[in-house]
Design an enzyme around this catalytic site. Sequence first.
Site, short mmCIF file in Angstrom:
data_model
loop_
_atom_site.label_atom_id
_atom_site.label_comp_id
_atom_site.label_asym_id
_atom_site.label_seq_id
_atom_site.Cartn_x
_atom_site.Cartn_y
_atom_site.Cartn_z
N HIS A 227 -7.54 -5.98 0.49
CA HIS A 227 -6.47 -5.13 0.44
C HIS A 227 -5.14 -5.60 1.10
O HIS A 227 -3.96 -5.06 1.13
CB HIS A 227 -6.75 -3.68 1.01
CG HIS A 227 -5.81 -2.52 0.65
ND1 HIS A 227 -5.31 -2.44 -0.63
CD2 HIS A 227 -4.97 -1.63 1.61
CE1 HIS A 227 -4.54 -1.28 -0.64
NE2 HIS A 227 -4.44 -0.87 0.76
N ASP B 207 -10.27 -5.55 -4.57
CA ASP B 207 -9.72 -4.68 -3.48
C ASP B 207 -10.45 -3.48 -3.40
O ASP B 207 -10.36 -2.56 -4.20
CB ASP B 207 -8.33 -4.47 -3.87
CG ASP B 207 -7.48 -3.48 -2.64
OD1 ASP B 207 -8.25 -3.04 -1.97
OD2 ASP B 207 -6.33 -3.63 -2.93
N SER C 87 0.84 -1.32 0.03
CA SER C 87 0.06 0.05 0.00
C SER C 87 0.90 1.32 0.06
O SER C 87 1.72 1.43 -0.70
CB SER C 87 -1.04 -0.14 1.27
OG SER C 87 -1.99 0.73 0.91
#
Length: 283
Positions: free
Chosen positions: A263, A234, A113
């Site tokens: 995610h 996601d 991320s």
Amino acid sequence: MVGQGHTSTTAGGGGGASACKLLEIFNVRVVGGGDKVLVLAHGFGTDQSAWNRIVPFFQRDHRIVLYDLACAGSVNPDHFDFHRYTTLDAYVDDLILILDTLRIDRCFFVGHSVSAMIGILACIRRPELFLKLVLIGASPRFLNDRDYHGGFERGQIERVFAAMEANYEAWVRGFAPLAVGADVPAAVREFSRTLFNMRPDISLFVSRTVFNSDLRGVLGLVRTPCCIVQTARDVSVPISVVAYLKSHLGGRTTIEILHTEGHLPHLSAPALLAPVLRRALSR
């Protein structure tokens, strides 16, 4: 490469008291053995414990560097400088300082991320440091733009910020299962735990920083080979972002789609993710 040897204790390496202090602040650990150095960098709302189920797959033949971002709940919040961490550049400074302190001159980098984007910025700044980037759930911009689909409208994001501010606990309880996506209660519990560990004002501040960042303009400066790892669904990153990254990153780029959702595949599907990471790192 960093010197040979096996598991070291937290904040073990580096030169001088200030370097050791840095490693201590960010809970830096080096585990495993082998010639290859692998850095695992966690995303927003987690800490290095998010990699607990991935580490065993790699520690026999990699020296694994684990650390916590300054915003993580496992780091003393007194060390979070609201003036300094207004952009991702300060997190890049931290990463490079950690690697320099550990005397690492080449590594493989796996970033989840926001740490995927921190890795991109770091390898633009110091390309010789990074052999390959593996980008899990990466997005150069979360907000939609005229000809770009990042997944979120500005109004949606402002409502998220308002919910975080109004009742952080209620927001976590709603957000954690959405983010995990897959029906894995243990992963939801774990993500909730690390979100609750964050001080709510820091969590909101970092969310604003992440959602307001736009790294689209620098992707072409990346010359390091990249592997984009994305789940089939996601809530935070639409599949269109993967195609955007592949077409705009400057280095040789491959894509791996995991047949799961959510995610945080390192929390929800580590046995599925690990062989994909191994394949990406061996190429």
